[in-house]
Design an enzyme around this catalytic site. Structure first.
Site, PDB file in Angstrom:
ATOM      1  N   THR A 267       0.872  -0.882  -0.062  1.00 39.24           N
ATOM      2  CA  THR A 267       0.001   0.135  -0.382  1.00 39.24           C
ATOM      3  C   THR A 267       0.737   1.462  -0.603  1.00 39.24           C
ATOM      4  OG1 THR A 267      -1.499  -1.181   1.743  1.00 39.24           O
ATOM      5  CG2 THR A 267      -1.392   1.052   1.030  1.00 39.24           C
TER       6      THR A 267
ATOM      7  N   HIS B 242       2.073   1.569  -3.995  1.00 32.60           N
ATOM      8  CA  HIS B 242       0.919   2.765  -4.085  1.00 32.60           C
ATOM      9  C   HIS B 242       0.794   3.916  -3.773  1.00 32.60           C
ATOM     10  CE1 HIS B 242      -0.465  -0.710  -5.361  1.00 32.60           C
ATOM     11  NE2 HIS B 242      -0.426  -1.340  -4.561  1.00 32.60           N
TER      12      HIS B 242
END
Ligand code: NAD
Ligand code: ZN
Length: 344
Positions: free
Chosen positions: A41, A44
């Site tokens: 995450t 990202h």
């Protein structure tokens, strides 16, 4: 205090910045961060992909995997004391919906994510609700405690179904797929076959106790099944790659009536051969986060009975937080296991 932030959408990458100390409420604990780990995450957000552009409101401190020491508690806090070593559940829940009041907070629809929707843990101090802090066994190494969040994903997924005597297929040997190997072993699986496209990660899966590995760029799962004498397919599938190809491979390799737990985040356009799912009576369960707090109890018990030594092997790199740039590049390269940032 210093923190790693996504400053503005226009500013490329991340920044180490001076930010105000977090404020603390009556039900919160203030934690001095010792170690954090980088998750997909965070990558990202680092690469600012479409998901990040849609989700993250800047400026924001990122990160959600951590271990630290409690240095202050709000006046309503019980059960946690100054000096406790804590990790934490990164999903904050509403506390009043049907799931929340019946002990299934992980199914709350009003979840907010630390380091995603609100400020995260890549900072010297954080304040979190005491109900989200998990008091750790201080005899477990802090490197391992800093990865409780993804380890919890692995525990939640792998223990979704009874594994005793079962043949298990794990697609994707990223950090979570790798941690799932010793968990499945401890839970009584017979054969554990792991697939990936990265030979280094498959090598790690073998070291962690996989029966066999399959590099899907060169080998067929069916051939490996034949080689280990597996005739009817896998009883259990743990999808941990987020790859549509891997999902298709899994559906093909399952035994009739097989059970699949899906953790990997598949793109919306993923094609599913529904005829195979239906006529072969497959069972598919989606997995999000960790069960609150059943997963945390089981994870702690498994760490205390030796899983910690195996999880430690999945941690391949350690950096000072000031070298976060190099740490993010390492994680982004796909050539690492878990990458830790040290805040001591
Ligand atoms: P990761 O991206 O490091 O690992 C994915 C692995 O899958 C990589 O090693 C990659 O080489 C491999 N892979 C790619 N294509 C493949 C294919 N065709 N067949 C087999 N393997 C293939 O991720 P991770 O941190 O280990 O997380 C695993 C997955 O779980 C990711 O999709 C992540 O987004 C997701 N995730 C979901 C949750 C949740 O709550 N549902 C939580 C954390 C992570
Ligand atoms: Zn709720």
């Amino acid at each position: 205090m210093q923190a790693i932030i996504k400053q503005t959408p226009e500013f490329g990458g991340l920044l180490l910045a001076d930010v105000p100390m977090p404020t603390m409420g009556a039900s919160d604990v203030l934690v001095k961060i010792r170690k954090t780990a980088i998750c997909g995450t965070d990558i990202h957000i680092y690469t600012w992909d479409t998901w990040a552009q849609k989700t993250i409101k800047t400026p924001q401190i990122i990160g959600h995997e951590f271990v630290g020491e409690v240095i202050d508690i709000g006046e309503l806090v019980t059960g946690i004391k100054v000096g406790d070593i804590v990790s934490g559940e990164g999903h904050l829940v509403c506390g009043v919906c049907r799931h929340c009041i019946t002990g299934k907070q992980h199914l709350c629809r009003q979840t907010t994510g630390i380091g995603v929707n609100i400020d995260g843990v890549f900072s010297e101090y954080i304040s979190i609700p005491a109900s989200n802090a998990w008091v750790c066994d201080p005899s477990i190494s802090e490197d391992v405690l800093s990865v409780c969040d993804p380890l919890g994903n692995a525990v939640h997924t792998a223990l979704s179904f009874n594994l005793v005597g079962e043949d298990v297929l794990i697609t994707g040997a990223g950090p979570i797929g790798l941690m799932s190997v010793p968990i499945a072993r401890r839970a009584g699986a017979r054969h554990i076959v792991v697939t990936d496209i990265n030979p280094k990660r498959l090598e790690m899966a073998k070291e962690l106790g996989a029966t066999a590995t399959v590099d899907v760029t060169k080998e067929k799962i069916a051939d490996v099944m034949k080689a280990i004498g597996l005739k009817e397919g896998f009883d259990i599938g743990l999808e941990m790659s987020g790859s549509p190809h891997a999902f298709g491979d899994m559906v093909d390799a399952m035994a009739n009536g097989g059970k699949m737990a899906i953790l990997g985040i598949l793109p919306n356009e993923t094609k599913v051969d529904w005829n195979k799912v239906i006529f072969r009576s497959l069972f598919i369960k989606g997995i999000y986060g960790r069960e609150m707090y059943d997963t945390w109890y089981r994870m702690t018990a498994m760490l205390q009975s030796g899983l910690d030594k195996e999880v430690a092997k999945v941690i391949t790199h350690n950096y000072n937080f000031k070298d976060f740039q190099a740490a993010f590049e390492m994680m982004h390269s796909g050539e690492s296991g878990k990458v830790i940032l040290n805040w001591n």
